[in-house]
Design a protein around this motif. Structure first.
Motif, mmCIF file in Angstrom:
data_model
loop_
_atom_site.group_PDB
_atom_site.id
_atom_site.type_symbol
_atom_site.label_atom_id
_atom_site.label_comp_id
_atom_site.label_asym_id
_atom_site.label_seq_id
_atom_site.Cartn_x
_atom_site.Cartn_y
_atom_site.Cartn_z
ATOM 1 N N HIS A 284 0.839 -1.375 0.054
ATOM 2 C CA HIS A 284 -0.044 -0.188 -0.206
ATOM 3 C C HIS A 284 0.729 1.175 0.028
ATOM 4 N N LEU A 285 1.994 1.145 0.427
ATOM 5 C CA LEU A 285 3.163 2.185 0.479
ATOM 6 C C LEU A 285 3.633 2.679 -0.620
ATOM 7 N N THR A 306 -5.105 3.305 5.258
ATOM 8 C CA THR A 306 -3.674 3.048 5.416
ATOM 9 C C THR A 306 -3.650 1.802 6.355
#
Length: 323
Positions: A284-285, A306
């Motif tokens: 996801h980063l 997040t």
């Protein structure tokens, strides 16, 4: 497993023996740093992504160190060394006593401190409650690690002095007849500093082969991707030119790390270049690339998204940060 003989100074509470694999410990490091980051609305997530296997491997397998000599829950900052401060100590006691036969670890990138603390917790050298002291006034559990922080022996920052410190320590230990090695954990941003190359050159010249370094090559630094800040080109070629023996591996492959540590290097320091992914386990980063140095949430929706996305990737429940 790392050798852990009995310390000369007992802990206040017994440490439970570790029975997990290095890979399981690495996952635990990522999960712990993730939870802390969500709860505190920011943190050094990408460093956990890139370095988890390296630190788990060092503490769980490679380092020959003794039992911790400091309490599981760190004491407050005790002030700087002075003639009137006889109780001063560094954070190296969490790596065991500084006996001649034991290895020493120089932790160079101070901004990886949260990952270092998570590692110490996961291998049973630090209490989980220690993270409650993180970045608090008067605490030794610093956000940017210092010489009094758990697992730290000297203050290095990321200015390239860690390898020099370790080279000098290894040289001095050899002159004293000590058999323990000196390991350095460092980041690839440090190769932008001239002192790093002076350290390698000096270590090679003096034949200091008890010096070993592992470099987290994640190609990231505080200003973004290293290639956009300063192109360091072929660092393996540079390390070899300055006199080191180099092993270049996938930094997430524990078996490869084991093999690299066995690379013969008589009369020369060993440098392990561990090539890593700064969003390993937390894909996801990637959408934040290249701004990965410190993860800040722009708003509550970003934090919640997040939390949900990375929790799913790590196989845990989203963090309840309302408490």
């Amino acid at each position: 497993m790392a050798t852990r003989p009995t310390s000369t100074k007992p802990r206040k509470t017994p440490r439970r023996p570790n029975t997990r694999t290095t890979e399981e410990i690495a996952l635990g490091i990522r999960r712990r740093v993730f939870e802390h980051t969500i709860r505190n609305n920011g943190g050094y997530l990408s460093q956990a992504c890139s370095a988890a296997e390296q630190l788990a491997w060092l503490y769980n397998e490679e380092l020959h160190i003794g039992e911790p000599t400091l309490p599981p829950l760190p004491e407050p900052f005790g002030g700087v060394p002075s003639a009137t401060n006889s109780g001063y100590h560094t954070g190296a006691g969490y790596n065991g006593p500084a006996l001649p036969q034991f290895d020493r670890l120089i932790f160079a990138p101070a901004h990886y401190a949260l990952v270092a603390y998570a590692t110490l917790i996961e291998v049973g050298r630090l209490a989980p409650e220690a993270l409650g002291q993180f970045n608090r006034d008067g605490s030794s559990v610093e956000m940017i690690g210092a010489e009094h922080s758990p697992g730290m022996e000297v203050h290095n920052g990321t200015l390239g002095v860690g390898l020099s410190t370790a080279a000098g320590l290894a040289w001095g230990r050899r002159r004293k007849g000590e058999t323990g090695r000196v390991w350095v954990f460092m980041s690839d941003g440090e190769v932008e500093e001239g002192q790093t190359w002076e350290a390698v050159q000096a270590a090679a010249y003096h034949g200091i082969d008890t010096l070993n370094a592992i470099v987290d090559v994640n190609a990231q630094q505080c200003d973004g991707a290293m290639s956009s800040v300063m192109d360091v080109r072929d660092i393996r070629q540079k390390f070899e030119a300055f006199g080191a023996v180099v092993a270049e591996v996938d930094g997430h492959d524990v078996a490869a790390l084991r093999r690299a540590a066995k690379t013969p290097h008589p009369g020369q320091p060993l440098i392990i270049l561990a090539k890593t992914n700064p969003f390993k386990g937390m894909n996801h980063l990637e959408r934040r690339f290249p701004r990965l140095h410190y993860v800040r949430f722009k708003d509550e929706a970003d934090r919640a998204a997040t939390n949900d996305a990375i929790a799913a990737e790590l196989g845990v429940s989203p963090v309840d940060y309302s408490r």
